[in-house]
Design a protein around this motif. Structure first.
Motif, PDB file in Angstrom:
ATOM      1  N   ARG A   1      -2.716  -5.422   6.148  1.00 47.25           N
ATOM      2  CA  ARG A   1      -3.618  -4.572   6.919  1.00 47.25           C
ATOM      3  C   ARG A   1      -3.674  -3.163   6.327  1.00 47.25           C
ATOM      4  N   ASP A   2      -4.727  -2.448   6.636  1.00 45.86           N
ATOM      5  CA  ASP A   2      -4.900  -1.082   6.161  1.00 45.86           C
ATOM      6  C   ASP A   2      -3.990  -0.147   6.973  1.00 45.86           C
ATOM      7  N   ALA A   3      -3.061   0.493   6.299  1.00 49.05           N
ATOM      8  CA  ALA A   3      -2.099   1.378   6.966  1.00 49.05           C
ATOM      9  C   ALA A   3      -2.454   2.852   6.811  1.00 49.05           C
ATOM     10  N   THR A   4      -3.673   3.153   6.379  1.00 53.19           N
ATOM     11  CA  THR A   4      -4.037   4.544   6.091  1.00 53.19           C
ATOM     12  C   THR A   4      -3.876   5.444   7.314  1.00 53.19           C
ATOM     13  N   ALA A   5      -4.360   4.988   8.455  1.00 57.56           N
ATOM     14  CA  ALA A   5      -4.293   5.834   9.654  1.00 57.56           C
ATOM     15  C   ALA A   5      -2.846   6.058  10.086  1.00 57.56           C
ATOM     16  N   ALA A   6      -2.030   5.011  10.058  1.00 57.91           N
ATOM     17  CA  ALA A   6      -0.629   5.151  10.453  1.00 57.91           C
ATOM     18  C   ALA A   6       0.120   6.059   9.497  1.00 57.91           C
TER      19      ALA A   6
ATOM     20  N   MET B   1       0.852  -1.180   0.000  1.00 55.40           N
ATOM     21  CA  MET B   1       0.000   0.000   0.000  1.00 55.40           C
ATOM     22  C   MET B   1       0.895   1.240   0.000  1.00 55.40           C
ATOM     23  N   ARG B   2       0.622   2.150  -0.920  1.00 50.33           N
ATOM     24  CA  ARG B   2       1.498   3.318  -1.078  1.00 50.33           C
ATOM     25  C   ARG B   2       0.700   4.594  -0.852  1.00 50.33           C
TER      26      ARG B   2
ATOM     27  N   SER C   1       6.728   9.868  -0.040  1.00 51.67           N
ATOM     28  CA  SER C   1       5.898   8.677  -0.183  1.00 51.67           C
ATOM     29  C   SER C   1       6.164   7.704   0.947  1.00 51.67           C
ATOM     30  N   ILE C   2       5.147   6.911   1.251  1.00 55.82           N
ATOM     31  CA  ILE C   2       5.248   5.833   2.240  1.00 55.82           C
ATOM     32  C   ILE C   2       4.757   4.562   1.573  1.00 55.82           C
TER      33      ILE C   2
ATOM     34  N   ARG D   1       5.933  -3.418  10.204  1.00 54.96           N
ATOM     35  CA  ARG D   1       7.364  -3.707  10.256  1.00 54.96           C
ATOM     36  C   ARG D   1       8.065  -3.450   8.924  1.00 54.96           C
ATOM     37  N   ASP D   2       7.395  -3.740   7.819  1.00 54.46           N
ATOM     38  CA  ASP D   2       8.018  -3.666   6.495  1.00 54.46           C
ATOM     39  C   ASP D   2       7.555  -2.398   5.785  1.00 54.46           C
TER      40      ASP D   2
END
Length: 250
Positions: free
Chosen positions: A20-25, A1-2, A13-14, A117-118
Motif C-alpha cells: 500500500r501507499d505509505a506516503t501520507a503515514a 517504499m522508502r 529515513s522511513i 506493521r513492517d
C-alpha cells in the motif's frame, strides 16, 4: 517504499515494507519529528525548551510532552546515580539525551497505528524497527565502527525494538559524566538494543557516561543487549546479541 527527510539537523529515513501507499503515514511521522524539534531544540529561541530555560527552568505551565521527557530523563538520572544528566551546571535543561529517541518512537507509532506493521525508522543511525523486512526475517541494523565512518563494528538482527548508539566520534566529547562534570572517556562507543528506541537511546547515553561498568548495569534497567568498545579498543558485549552472518542480505 522508502522516504527521506532531514529533521533536527540529521538525515532520517522511513522504510515501509507494504504494497500500500505509505506516503501520507510517512508524512505524519516526519511531522511528529519536526514538532518535537520545534518544542525541544536548544538552537531555536522560540522553542518551549528555550523559553523554559530563559525563565529559570521551572515546570509550571509546561506542556505534557515537556513533563514526559523530563520524567523519563529524571528516572534514568536517578537510576544511573547521576551519571546521566538532564540539567547543566547552571540549572538549565539539557534534554538532548532523551528527545531524539522519544520523538522517533512516537513517529514510528504513527506507522503502526496506520496499520503499516513492517517498518524501519532510522533517525541518524538510531533505529526503531517493527515486524519484518520480508519472509519473517529480522531487520539488519548496522553499527558503525568508532574508528571509521566507512567501517562497521557489527550488523545486528533485531525484531520489534530499538537500537541506539552513543559515542564521541562525530560530535567530540559532548557526553558528560554527570557525577563529575567531566567528559566521559571510559568508552569509545556504546550501542544498546531495547524494546523501544526511547529506552535504547536513554540507555546508550547512560552507558557511555557510566563507562565499562555501565555495560552490564544496563541489562538491569531495560536493555536487551549492549555492545560497546572500551577506551583501549576492547569489545564488550552482554545480553541477547544476534549478529547477522556475512552472507545474509537485507
Amino acid at each position: 517504499m522508502r522516504f527521506l527527510d532531514t529533521v533536527m539537523g540529521i538525515p532520517m529515513s522511513i522504510d515501509v515494507r507494504d504494497p500500500r501507499d505509505a506516503t501520507a503515514a510517512a508524512g505524519r511521522a516526519f511531522a511528529v519529528l519536526r514538532e518535537a524539534d520545534e518544542r525541544f531544540s536548544a538552537y531555536r529561541p522560540d522553542s518551549e525548551l528555550s523559553r523554559v530555560n530563559a525563565h529559570g527552568g521551572g515546570l509550571d505551565g509546561v506542556s505534557d510532552d515537556f513533563r514526559e521527557v523530563v520524567a523519563l530523563g529524571s528516572a534514568l538520572a536517578d537510576a544511573s546515580g547521576g551519571a546521566f544528566r538532564i540539567r547543566r551546571p547552571d540549572g538549565s535543561w539539557d534534554l538532548d539525551g532523551v528527545v531524539k529517541g522519544w520523538a522517533a518512537d512516537r513517529a514510528a507509532r504513527v506507522l503502526t497505528e496506520a496499520a503499516f506493521r513492517d517498518h524501519c525508522l532510522n533517525a541518524g543511525g538510531d533505529v526503531a524497527v517493527a515486524g519484518s523486512p520480508g519472509d519473517g526475517r529480522p531487520w539488519h541494523v548496522a553499527v558503525r565502527s568508532p574508528d571509521s565512518a566507512t567501517e562497521l563494528l557489527a550488523v545486528l538482527e533485531v525484531t520489534d525494538g530499538g537500537v541506539a548508539t552513543s559515542g564521541a566520534y562525530e560530535r567530540g566529547t559532548h557526553i558528560v559524566d554527570g557525577r563529575t562534570g567531566a567528559a566521559a572517556t571510559g568508552l569509545r562507543s556504546a550501542t544498546v538494543v531495547a524494546d523501544d528506541l526511547t529506552m535504547a537511546d536513554l540507555l546508550a547515553t547512560a552507558v557511555f557516561a557510566l563507562g565499562p561498568h555501565g555495560v552490564r548495569w544496563a541489562l538491569g534497567h531495560g536493555a536487551r543487549a549492549v555492545l560497546a568498545v572500551a577506551a583501549d579498543g576492547t569489545l564488550l558485549g552482554v545480553g541477547d546479541l544476534a549478529f547477522a552472518r556475512a552472507e545474509d542480505d537485507g
